[in-house]
Design a protein around this motif. Structure first.
Motif, PDB file in Angstrom:
ATOM      1  N   VAL A  88      -0.019   0.286   8.608  1.00 25.57           N
ATOM      2  CA  VAL A  88      -0.454   0.629   7.257  1.00 25.57           C
ATOM      3  C   VAL A  88      -1.811   1.326   7.280  1.00 25.57           C
ATOM      4  O   VAL A  88      -2.062   2.218   6.475  1.00 25.57           O
ATOM      5  CB  VAL A  88      -0.506  -0.631   6.363  1.00 25.57           C
ATOM      6  CG1 VAL A  88      -1.143  -0.338   5.013  1.00 25.57           C
ATOM      7  CG2 VAL A  88       0.897  -1.193   6.173  1.00 25.57           C
ATOM      8  N   ASN A 113      -0.672  -4.348   9.994  1.00 25.54           N
ATOM      9  CA  ASN A 113      -1.953  -3.792   9.565  1.00 25.54           C
ATOM     10  C   ASN A 113      -2.234  -2.465  10.245  1.00 25.54           C
ATOM     11  O   ASN A 113      -2.747  -1.539   9.628  1.00 25.54           O
ATOM     12  CB  ASN A 113      -3.087  -4.778   9.826  1.00 25.54           C
ATOM     13  CG  ASN A 113      -3.093  -5.913   8.847  1.00 25.54           C
ATOM     14  OD1 ASN A 113      -2.547  -5.811   7.756  1.00 25.54           O
ATOM     15  ND2 ASN A 113      -3.700  -7.021   9.234  1.00 25.54           N
ATOM     16  N   GLY A 166      -2.476   5.047   6.778  1.00 31.65           N
ATOM     17  CA  GLY A 166      -2.298   5.635   5.464  1.00 31.65           C
ATOM     18  C   GLY A 166      -0.976   6.358   5.318  1.00 31.65           C
ATOM     19  O   GLY A 166      -0.189   6.466   6.242  1.00 31.65           O
ATOM     20  N   ASP A 205       0.807  -1.224   0.000  1.00 32.91           N
ATOM     21  CA  ASP A 205       0.000   0.000   0.000  1.00 32.91           C
ATOM     22  C   ASP A 205       0.840   1.274   0.000  1.00 32.91           C
ATOM     23  O   ASP A 205       0.579   2.212   0.750  1.00 32.91           O
ATOM     24  CB  ASP A 205      -0.957   0.004   1.191  1.00 32.91           C
ATOM     25  CG  ASP A 205      -2.027  -1.064   1.099  1.00 32.91           C
ATOM     26  OD1 ASP A 205      -2.249  -1.588  -0.011  1.00 32.91           O
ATOM     27  OD2 ASP A 205      -2.637  -1.391   2.133  1.00 32.91           O
TER      28      ASP A 205
END
Length: 127
Positions: free
Chosen positions: A122, A119, A125, A22
């Motif tokens: 990330v 998680n 953002g 991401d």
């Protein structure tokens, strides 16, 4: 080999694997970060942040690190400072345990973001 402690020997090993997730570069570390491995880690993380491009977004995952001394903390702080100068950031993933306690004790000396899971790191953002 048995259960003897080999931390002081010269064959200490720290493994680093890289991935993209991401928009983040994720450096997953495994092994021990100590007087033998910290200098190489510092150089590797510095190169990683500088080579990342204009706003480096790096997550360092310590989930498989079994030991970390102050040299390791210095490597993380150094990489974070380089990233900040370039408009980016470094986040750490550190599950509860001994390594997390070291970071909690040193918290007043740095502004690294520390997360329980990849998680979580990330999910906030990109900056």
């Amino acid at each position: 080999m048995g259960s003897e402690d080999r931390r002081g020997e010269t064959d200490a090993e720290l493994r680093v694997s890289l991935a993209r997730l991401d928009g983040w570069t994720v450096a997953s570390l495994a092994g021990e970060i100590d007087i033998l491995t910290a200098p190489g880690l510092r150089a590797h993380l510095g190169d990683l942040v500088r080579d990342h491009g204009r706003r480096p977004q790096v997550i360092i995952d310590l989930g498989d690190v079994t030991f970390c001394d102050a040299g390791g903390l210095g490597a993380f702080v150094s990489a974070h400072r380089v990233a900040l100068r370039r408009g980016g950031t470094v986040r750490l993933v550190v599950p509860p345990g001994r390594v997390r306690r070291l970071l909690r004790l040193a918290n007043p000396t740095h502004d690294l973001e520390v997360h329980d899971t990849l998680n979580d790191a990330v999910a906030l953002g990109l900056l």
